[in-house]
Design a protein around this motif. Sequence first.
Motif, mmCIF file in Angstrom:
data_model
loop_
_atom_site.group_PDB
_atom_site.id
_atom_site.type_symbol
_atom_site.label_atom_id
_atom_site.label_comp_id
_atom_site.label_asym_id
_atom_site.label_seq_id
_atom_site.Cartn_x
_atom_site.Cartn_y
_atom_site.Cartn_z
ATOM 1 N N ARG A 157 12.211 66.169 -4.304
ATOM 2 C CA ARG A 157 11.008 66.605 -3.597
ATOM 3 C C ARG A 157 9.774 66.413 -4.469
ATOM 4 O O ARG A 157 9.812 66.715 -5.669
ATOM 5 C CB ARG A 157 11.183 68.082 -3.264
ATOM 6 C CG ARG A 157 10.035 68.696 -2.516
ATOM 7 C CD ARG A 157 10.374 70.128 -2.129
ATOM 8 N NE ARG A 157 9.434 70.622 -1.142
ATOM 9 C CZ ARG A 157 9.603 71.738 -0.441
ATOM 10 N NH1 ARG A 157 10.684 72.462 -0.621
ATOM 11 N NH2 ARG A 157 8.702 72.124 0.437
ATOM 12 N N VAL A 158 8.692 65.932 -3.859
ATOM 13 C CA VAL A 158 7.431 65.791 -4.578
ATOM 14 C C VAL A 158 6.345 66.546 -3.827
ATOM 15 O O VAL A 158 6.154 66.344 -2.624
ATOM 16 C CB VAL A 158 7.018 64.307 -4.723
ATOM 17 C CG1 VAL A 158 5.658 64.204 -5.405
ATOM 18 C CG2 VAL A 158 8.062 63.533 -5.518
ATOM 19 N N LEU A 159 5.665 67.415 -4.541
ATOM 20 C CA LEU A 159 4.534 68.141 -3.965
ATOM 21 C C LEU A 159 3.411 68.089 -4.997
ATOM 22 O O LEU A 159 3.624 68.432 -6.152
ATOM 23 C CB LEU A 159 4.935 69.592 -3.682
ATOM 24 C CG LEU A 159 3.882 70.497 -3.053
ATOM 25 C CD1 LEU A 159 3.670 70.144 -1.587
ATOM 26 C CD2 LEU A 159 4.307 71.962 -3.174
ATOM 27 N N THR A 160 2.245 67.611 -4.591
ATOM 28 C CA THR A 160 1.117 67.493 -5.513
ATOM 29 C C THR A 160 -0.098 68.139 -4.867
ATOM 30 O O THR A 160 -0.658 67.587 -3.923
ATOM 31 C CB THR A 160 0.808 66.014 -5.833
ATOM 32 O OG1 THR A 160 2.003 65.379 -6.281
ATOM 33 C CG2 THR A 160 -0.253 65.894 -6.907
ATOM 34 N N LEU A 161 -0.450 69.329 -5.359
ATOM 35 C CA LEU A 161 -1.562 70.068 -4.759
ATOM 36 C C LEU A 161 -2.810 69.979 -5.624
ATOM 37 O O LEU A 161 -3.559 70.943 -5.759
ATOM 38 C CB LEU A 161 -1.151 71.526 -4.547
ATOM 39 C CG LEU A 161 0.004 71.716 -3.562
ATOM 40 C CD1 LEU A 161 0.448 73.155 -3.498
ATOM 41 C CD2 LEU A 161 -0.411 71.221 -2.178
ATOM 42 N N ASP A 162 -2.992 68.829 -6.241
ATOM 43 C CA ASP A 162 -4.190 68.617 -7.046
ATOM 44 C C ASP A 162 -4.452 67.112 -7.034
ATOM 45 O O ASP A 162 -3.584 66.340 -6.620
ATOM 46 C CB ASP A 162 -3.974 69.127 -8.474
ATOM 47 C CG ASP A 162 -5.286 69.450 -9.182
ATOM 48 O OD1 ASP A 162 -6.363 69.177 -8.612
ATOM 49 O OD2 ASP A 162 -5.221 69.960 -10.306
ATOM 50 N N GLU A 186 12.047 77.126 -1.639
ATOM 51 C CA GLU A 186 12.862 76.923 -2.840
ATOM 52 C C GLU A 186 13.233 78.297 -3.412
ATOM 53 O O GLU A 186 12.409 78.996 -3.972
ATOM 54 C CB GLU A 186 12.093 76.091 -3.875
ATOM 55 C CG GLU A 186 11.674 74.704 -3.402
ATOM 56 C CD GLU A 186 12.846 73.715 -3.317
ATOM 57 O OE1 GLU A 186 13.983 74.082 -3.672
ATOM 58 O OE2 GLU A 186 12.615 72.559 -2.876
ATOM 59 N N THR A 202 1.839 77.325 -7.928
ATOM 60 C CA THR A 202 2.468 76.076 -8.362
ATOM 61 C C THR A 202 1.687 74.935 -7.739
ATOM 62 O O THR A 202 1.388 74.967 -6.548
ATOM 63 C CB THR A 202 3.934 76.034 -7.890
ATOM 64 O OG1 THR A 202 4.683 76.995 -8.630
ATOM 65 C CG2 THR A 202 4.546 74.655 -8.103
ATOM 66 N N LYS A 203 1.336 73.923 -8.540
ATOM 67 C CA LYS A 203 0.589 72.775 -8.011
ATOM 68 C C LYS A 203 1.407 71.499 -7.980
ATOM 69 O O LYS A 203 1.042 70.557 -7.286
ATOM 70 C CB LYS A 203 -0.671 72.540 -8.859
ATOM 71 C CG LYS A 203 -1.758 73.589 -8.669
ATOM 72 C CD LYS A 203 -3.009 73.171 -9.445
ATOM 73 C CE LYS A 203 -4.165 74.134 -9.219
ATOM 74 N NZ LYS A 203 -5.342 73.742 -10.029
ATOM 75 N N HIS A 204 2.467 71.446 -8.791
ATOM 76 C CA HIS A 204 3.197 70.182 -8.936
ATOM 77 C C HIS A 204 4.700 70.420 -8.919
ATOM 78 O O HIS A 204 5.222 71.133 -9.786
ATOM 79 C CB HIS A 204 2.816 69.482 -10.240
ATOM 80 C CG HIS A 204 1.353 69.211 -10.376
ATOM 81 N ND1 HIS A 204 0.745 68.105 -9.832
ATOM 82 C CD2 HIS A 204 0.367 69.932 -10.962
ATOM 83 C CE1 HIS A 204 -0.557 68.146 -10.094
ATOM 84 N NE2 HIS A 204 -0.811 69.246 -10.779
ATOM 85 N N VAL A 205 5.358 69.836 -7.941
ATOM 86 C CA VAL A 205 6.823 69.822 -7.881
ATOM 87 C C VAL A 205 7.241 68.359 -7.928
ATOM 88 O O VAL A 205 6.753 67.551 -7.127
ATOM 89 C CB VAL A 205 7.344 70.464 -6.573
ATOM 90 C CG1 VAL A 205 8.876 70.457 -6.541
ATOM 91 C CG2 VAL A 205 6.798 71.877 -6.398
ATOM 92 N N ALA A 206 8.098 67.992 -8.869
ATOM 93 C CA ALA A 206 8.551 66.588 -8.981
ATOM 94 C C ALA A 206 9.783 66.540 -9.869
ATOM 95 O O ALA A 206 9.898 67.307 -10.830
ATOM 96 C CB ALA A 206 7.452 65.706 -9.567
ATOM 97 N N GLY A 207 10.696 65.639 -9.529
ATOM 98 C CA GLY A 207 11.854 65.421 -10.380
ATOM 99 C C GLY A 207 12.709 66.664 -10.587
ATOM 100 O O GLY A 207 13.361 66.814 -11.629
ATOM 101 N N LEU A 220 0.536 62.771 -12.092
ATOM 102 C CA LEU A 220 0.390 63.706 -13.208
ATOM 103 C C LEU A 220 1.568 63.504 -14.149
ATOM 104 O O LEU A 220 2.721 63.665 -13.746
ATOM 105 C CB LEU A 220 0.386 65.144 -12.697
ATOM 106 C CG LEU A 220 0.288 66.186 -13.817
ATOM 107 C CD1 LEU A 220 -1.149 66.358 -14.278
ATOM 108 C CD2 LEU A 220 0.875 67.534 -13.379
#
Lengths: 271, 271
Positions: A123-128, B212, B239-244, A260
Amino acid sequence: MSPDPTTERYRFDRDTRVEKLADGEFAAALTDAWTTFTSHPNGGYVLGTALNALRQGLGQPDPLAVSAFFLRPAAPGPVTARTEVVREGRRTATGQVVLEQNGKEVLRATATYGDLAPDPAARVLTLDTPPDLPAPEDCPVPAEFASGPQGLSIADSVEYRYPARPGWLDGKKDGSPRAEFWMRFADGREPDVHALPSMVDFAPPAVLEIGEFTTITVELTVHVRARPAPGWLACRVFTKHVAGGLHEEDMEIWDSAGTLVAQCRQLAMLL
Amino acid sequence: MSPDPTTERYRFDRDTRVEKLADGEFAAALTDAWTTFTSHPNGGYVLGTALNALRQGLGQPDPLAVSAFFLRPAAPGPVTARTEVVREGRRTATGQVVLEQNGKEVLRATATYGDLAPDPAARVLTLDTPPDLPAPEDCPVPAEFASGPQGLSIADSVEYRYPARPGWLDGKKDGSPRAEFWMRFADGREPDVHALPSMVDFAPPAVLEIGEFTTITVELTVHVRARPAPGWLACRVFTKHVAGGLHEEDMEIWDSAGTLVAQCRQLAMLL
């Protein structure tokens, strides 16, 4: 030390090279090519040398989280790195490194390594959003940065591109402690996960814009979030809270693909 | 352990109590009063126990920067804390603590202590605002929090007040991973600098709002920025970034006087 074409080619790799003396013991030599305002080697560069020793003993490829405590200013010259494997797990490996110079501990870092190989299923979430910057070639190069100011050798090793001339270069002290800029190694070395924990400390401090020139890092934590694409790195550095002689500094690094790749916060002390 | 009226009165102090066995060695017992979704004791509570041992040997009163690596889940029961004084300086003291359970290391923390006594001469710059919350008594208490959900004993030890019912309580997974809320110890213990490094980990994870539920902390860094005033604490978690398979979580705690007293970021892994 056996010559390695990779580590011979670029200054960062040459200058962070370590020689194994025994299990958990490495020799290195800090150079004078990374000095900052304080005339000491940049803390990120010192940390990079320590991590170069630490990662030799860990069974995972990428630093995920690194926390470093800066105990004494380092100087160019020989250092010893003592490493310890704390835990090797299935998904992560954690270790610790102590860097000593002249018999005194200058830095202690703990790090968890893992695997940042791209996982299309994750999962990828980017809030910036990445810094919104003009192309690097459209950013003026302040003369001070191009020539490498006296004592500030890091400006010879690292290239910076600001969208506008930073106010602190002209003695302004009423700015906002926040900047966005481009950064890369001056000799063309591409960024990678091993350089990022150093590069997060390469920014001129955000508090220069409010007239604070003498700040020393107490602790720095960096999270490496992805393997960076080649090219310029877009950086954002900012301080929101100054109190009691201390301030935090946040630094984000986004790669040329708009991802990022590193988040850093440090606590620093005003002298 | 000699009975101490202060540490006997409140649950947090009782449950983080340590007994010195030798120089740099302490015994403690984790209780079952701080368990979370994972059914393990909250990491902040475990860290609080470790720091309670560490600070006995340091010559400065206030934690400034603490970094903790969580190596294995802890369980209620006996633990051993091994502490090391890394450096005693004029303005700061740095030490390290390793917490072991059943012969295995569960947590390693490094911390720099200093003096946060208010200094009227020190520069103050605050470029952020505290959470904008209705008064605690105007915030509804979800039934799940009031009763202490099964296995979630931390909700009996800590009181939370949200301006609106969190969506995750009703199975919503499409929210924003960001929340502002009030927090305090349920038994009236006032916040202090020694509780803050624990309290920064007491928030229900922001990623609950995106569905999650199984996230474990790899590393947590907290900067204590001021001694807190008594009363409710206003918190902001995001949280601003979820990845990997990884995400950061930021937590800020502001005291009842509107001062930022703690900043925390952790790197956590989704299971």
